[in-house]
Write a protein that holds these residues in place. Structure first.
Motif, short mmCIF file in Angstrom:
data_model
loop_
_atom_site.label_atom_id
_atom_site.label_comp_id
_atom_site.label_asym_id
_atom_site.label_seq_id
_atom_site.Cartn_x
_atom_site.Cartn_y
_atom_site.Cartn_z
N SER A 173 46.01 51.93 31.54
CA SER A 173 45.48 52.03 32.90
C SER A 173 45.07 50.64 33.38
O SER A 173 44.77 49.74 32.59
CB SER A 173 44.26 52.95 32.93
N LEU A 174 45.06 50.49 34.70
CA LEU A 174 44.67 49.21 35.28
C LEU A 174 43.27 48.81 34.85
O LEU A 174 42.99 47.64 34.57
CB LEU A 174 44.76 49.28 36.81
N GLU A 175 42.36 49.79 34.75
CA GLU A 175 40.99 49.49 34.35
C GLU A 175 40.93 48.91 32.95
O GLU A 175 40.26 47.91 32.70
CB GLU A 175 40.12 50.75 34.43
N ILE A 176 41.67 49.53 32.02
CA ILE A 176 41.66 49.03 30.64
C ILE A 176 42.29 47.64 30.57
O ILE A 176 41.78 46.75 29.87
CB ILE A 176 42.40 50.01 29.71
N ARG A 177 43.39 47.43 31.30
CA ARG A 177 44.02 46.10 31.30
C ARG A 177 43.05 45.05 31.84
O ARG A 177 42.93 43.95 31.28
CB ARG A 177 45.31 46.12 32.13
N GLN A 178 42.35 45.39 32.92
CA GLN A 178 41.41 44.43 33.49
C GLN A 178 40.25 44.16 32.54
O GLN A 178 39.81 43.01 32.39
CB GLN A 178 40.88 44.95 34.83
#
Length: 773
Positions: free
Chosen positions: A263-268
């Motif tokens: 997910s974008l959140e985990i990548r960020q």
């Protein structure tokens, strides 16, 4: 140029221009165009940033990734330069606010995505704007020969026609002759001077090994050569990324996965940890890296062979951007080569594009297989000649060679006699005399080459086949199940007219091929100051919520240790110390150095210049209980201590002791997974201690609760994930600083002009109301 030199020193903190930087700056100041080829870490950005500060108007910088833009903007703002980024999807009100800053002359650099720049609406905006220059970064994206082809880059040639009097500069770190020709053609820079710096990165040690249990080889490399260092590990597939990250964590390393399937959140979150913390390893696909400007990455490891020299050069070049010693480590095998060839041939690309990609793949394989200086082969690919480097595995540990002509003749002859229609594994079975049903059915047990290679193992013959492919004697037919085929170069070998030298078939111990050690040999006394400065940097970065390297790079801290500055005048002689940073951090640095010189420096308390928090019995007891719990949880769940929570989480739990579950959301290093698994246990330990927080911390905690409710409300209204409204680091920074103006908000990492336009006034009003209450 005297003014340019002052800006270089006073704003950016560098003592002098390097290489061709001064000539490039002079060219743009004259109003002329330029094509710049400069290696990663060579200082490309300064070539247009300094002219942008000196010329009237705003510089428009084209950049392909939002992360890359944001990183550049953060670094410029840290140096006191007003810069911003705009990209597709930026709200119109933000554009209007930026327009006001541009027309007032305060905004000097504006970063844009190429598709945004070529839109008619944006061009009309530029028609009524004074543009100082156009800088086209990552210019290799314009070419199909390049490794990151972006078709929208080819539209940027319109800038030459629409704004003929505005100087244009195209910059890239990786471009062979064909790519350079495309850059000049599509960007209409045919008459622009080329500034080609050496592609050599002499501080990087190149080490290549054949794959044999790659996971263990990687672990040995990190533990024996790179222990405690930040690094990037590249894998070919998402599945491998997950497995390798988990494997490294099981062995006590701080490893985080990164790939497009997360997910974008985990990548960020994972990217944030990598850029903001020391000693973190990111395991990633090639989706990670282009937007990362972390200068103190000490190693880049490839667990699979990259698909081109350009990819390898760019990815390995993310190590050692600060100029200090770094390592590029590559583990390769035939399976990866065949997989990459299969991907290329089965792709939807044109036959022409497939041919280009296969050529580039073969060139990369040559780098892996060579027994000569690896750096020479890399540089030759970019049209640069060099002497043996003395800083790669083949130079420092030259592989012995032997006359393998007879062995090679056996392999080539067998490939020919089975009709050049079978893969290496089948050919090897014939050579070793294995009477499988398939071989008997094909009648190949009657061939003269059947069994003539039974003196070598399967592994040895695979080694010979791999070397023959690397030497150009064999190729794979990707349309016929990867069948081995003879090349023209094989004929003189079969006729006995040419000798073939091979590397030893038995694998050398990789541990013997180690990189040169860092030449900076610190004394025990210097080590104390070095660690104190690093701890101060981490604390300051957390307080300001920016990556540690935005505060200062390792090279700057190293010079502080070596030169021991006594006053601000001395600080101006330190690499990377510009006026803005001296004004913000100078006194703190000088205090630490003064304590060190006087003998009163306590490394364990070096964060006090930032946090002013000292240990007390309450904190000691809570930390003890949390430490005991973490060890028990790790043992119970059979995971590493870091998998339960990192050290930084324990420190944060002591400083911001949570009372409610919502408070845990703001604890450093605790994501949703860890909170779901351990949140209640943590709260039960912290409960007896939460009432004894000091008023200042309690105040911040109450504000964060209100802020989280506000973020949740905004996310629901916009039908967006909460982190797209405000991330946790930005919320923490808001609570720490409680900004009073929009300009104060701009100083908080994570607040771009878009977010300020969207939420700035409302947040300031919320902060004001909370302070009154």
């Amino acid at each position: 140029m005297q003014t340019a030199q002052h800006i270089l020193h006073d704003t950016f903190g560098y003592p002098e221009f390097r290489g061709k930087q001064a000539d490039i700056v002079q060219t743009l100041l004259r109003g002329d165009n330029a094509l710049v080829l400069m290696p990663t870490g060579g200082g490309k950005s300064l070539c247009y940033q300094i002219p942008a500060l000196m010329r009237d108007g705003v510089a428009i910088v084209v950049s392909p990734l939002i992360a890359l833009m944001d990183d550049q903007v953060a670094n410029l703002r840290a140096a006191g330069v007003h810069a911003a980024a705009v990209h597709s999807g930026t709200p119109p009100e933000t554009v209007r606010q930026l327009a006001d800053d541009i027309h007032s002359g305060s905004l000097k650099l504006l970063y844009v995505a190429p598709e945004r720049l070529v839109s008619e609406r944006f061009l009309k905006f530029l028609d009524n704007t004074t543009v100082s220059l156009f800088a086209i970064d990552e210019a290799h994206c314009v070419s199909q020969w390049g490794h990151d082809f972006r078709p929208e880059y080819q539209q940027l040639g319109l800038l030459a026609e629409r704004y003929p009097h505005v100087p244009r500069i195209a910059l890239t770190a990786t471009a062979d002759a064909e790519t350079r020709a495309d850059i000049k053609h599509y960007l209409k820079l045919e008459n622009a001077p080329e500034f080609v710096s050496s592609f050599d990165r002499p501080n990087i040690y190149y080490q290549v090994i054949e794959k044999n249990n790659g996971k263990k080889q990687l672990l040995d490399f990190i533990q024996k050569q790179m222990h405690g260092q930040s690094g990037i590990v590249y894998c070919l597939s998402r599945r491998n990324v997950e497995e390798i990250a988990a494997f490294l964590c099981e062995h006590g390393l701080h490893a985080l996965p990164y790939h497009a399937g997360l997910s974008l959140e985990i990548r960020q979150q994972n990217q944030h940890r990598f850029t903001h913390e020391d000693n973190v390893i990111v395991v990633a696909t090639v989706a990670f890296g282009m937007g990362i400007d972390k200068p103190d990455v000490r190693f880049v490891a490839h667990l699979d062979m990259p698909q081109s020299i350009e990819h390898f050069y760019q990815e390995s070049g993310r190590a050692g951007r600060d100029g200090l010693p770094a390592v590029s480590w590559l583990c390769y095998g035939m399976n990866t080569l065949l997989l990459l060839k299969e991907r290329i041939t089965e792709s939807q690309a044109s036959d022409f594009q497939k041919q280009i990609e296969l050529q580039k793949l073969n060139a990369m394989f040559d780098v892996c297989e060579t027994a000569a200086c690896r750096r020479q082969l890399l540089l030759r690919h970019f049209g640069e000649q060099s002497e043996p480097c003395g800083n790669c595995d083949n130079c420092l540990h030259p592989p012995a060679k032997f006359d393998g002509t007879e062995i090679v003749q056996k392999l080539l002859s067998c490939v020919y006699r089975v009709g050049q229609r079978f893969a290496a594994s089948y050919v090897i079975e014939v050579l070793r005399g294995k009477s499988t049903d398939w071989i008997v059915q094909n009648g190949h047990d009657k061939l003269s080459t059947f069994g003539i290679g039974d003196n070598l193992s399967d592994k040895d013959w695979r080694n010979v086949a791999r070397q023959c492919i690397g030497l150009g004697l064999l190729n794979n037919d990707m349309h016929n199940y990867q069948a081995l085929m003879l090349t023209e170069a094989a004929k003189p070998v079969l006729r006995g007219e040419q000798t073939v030298l091979l590397r030893p078939l038995k694998r050398e111990k990789a541990a013997t091929k180690v990189a040169k050690t860092d030449t900076w040999l610190r004394t025990e006394r210097e080590e104390r100051l070095w660690q104190a400065l690093r701890q101060w940097r981490v604390a300051r970065a957390k307080a300001d919520d920016v990556p540690a390297y935005v505060i200062f790079g390792d090279k700057t801290l190293r010079e502080v240790v070596e030169k021991l500055p006594k006053n601000q005048s001395d600080l101006r002689e330190i690499y990377g110390m510009g006026e803005a940073k001296i004004g913000k951090f100078g006194d703190e640095i000088l205090d630490i150095v003064a304590e060190f010189v006087s003998g009163s420096l306590n490394v364990a308390q070096s964060e006090k210049t930032v946090s002013h928090q000292h240990s007390n019995p309450r904190d000691d007891e809570l930390l003890r209980q949390l430490t005991v719990w973490r060890e028990m949880a790790a043992k119970r769940d059979d995971v590493s201590l870091h998998a339960v929570c990192p050290e930084e989480s324990l420190t944060d739990l002591v400083a911001f002791t949570p009372e409610q579950m919502v408070d845990l959301n703001m604890i450093y290093g605790l994501g949703e997974v860890k909170l779901g698994k351990y949140g209640k246990e943590i709260l039960s330990i912290c409960a007896p201690f939460s009432g004894s927080l000091n008023d200042e911390i309690k105040y911040k905690q109450l504000f964060l609760r209100d802020l989280q409710e506000w973020v949740a409300m905004k996310a629901e209204e916009a039908e967006l994930p909460e982190f797209q409204i405000l991330g946790k680091p930005a919320m923490r920074a808001l609570a720490n600083k409680l900004p009073e103006t929009l300009d104060d908000l701009r100083e908080i990492h994570g607040f771009d002009d878009e977010k300020i336009a969207e939420y700035g006034e409302e947040l300031l009003e919320m902060i004001g109301a909370f302070q009154v209450a």
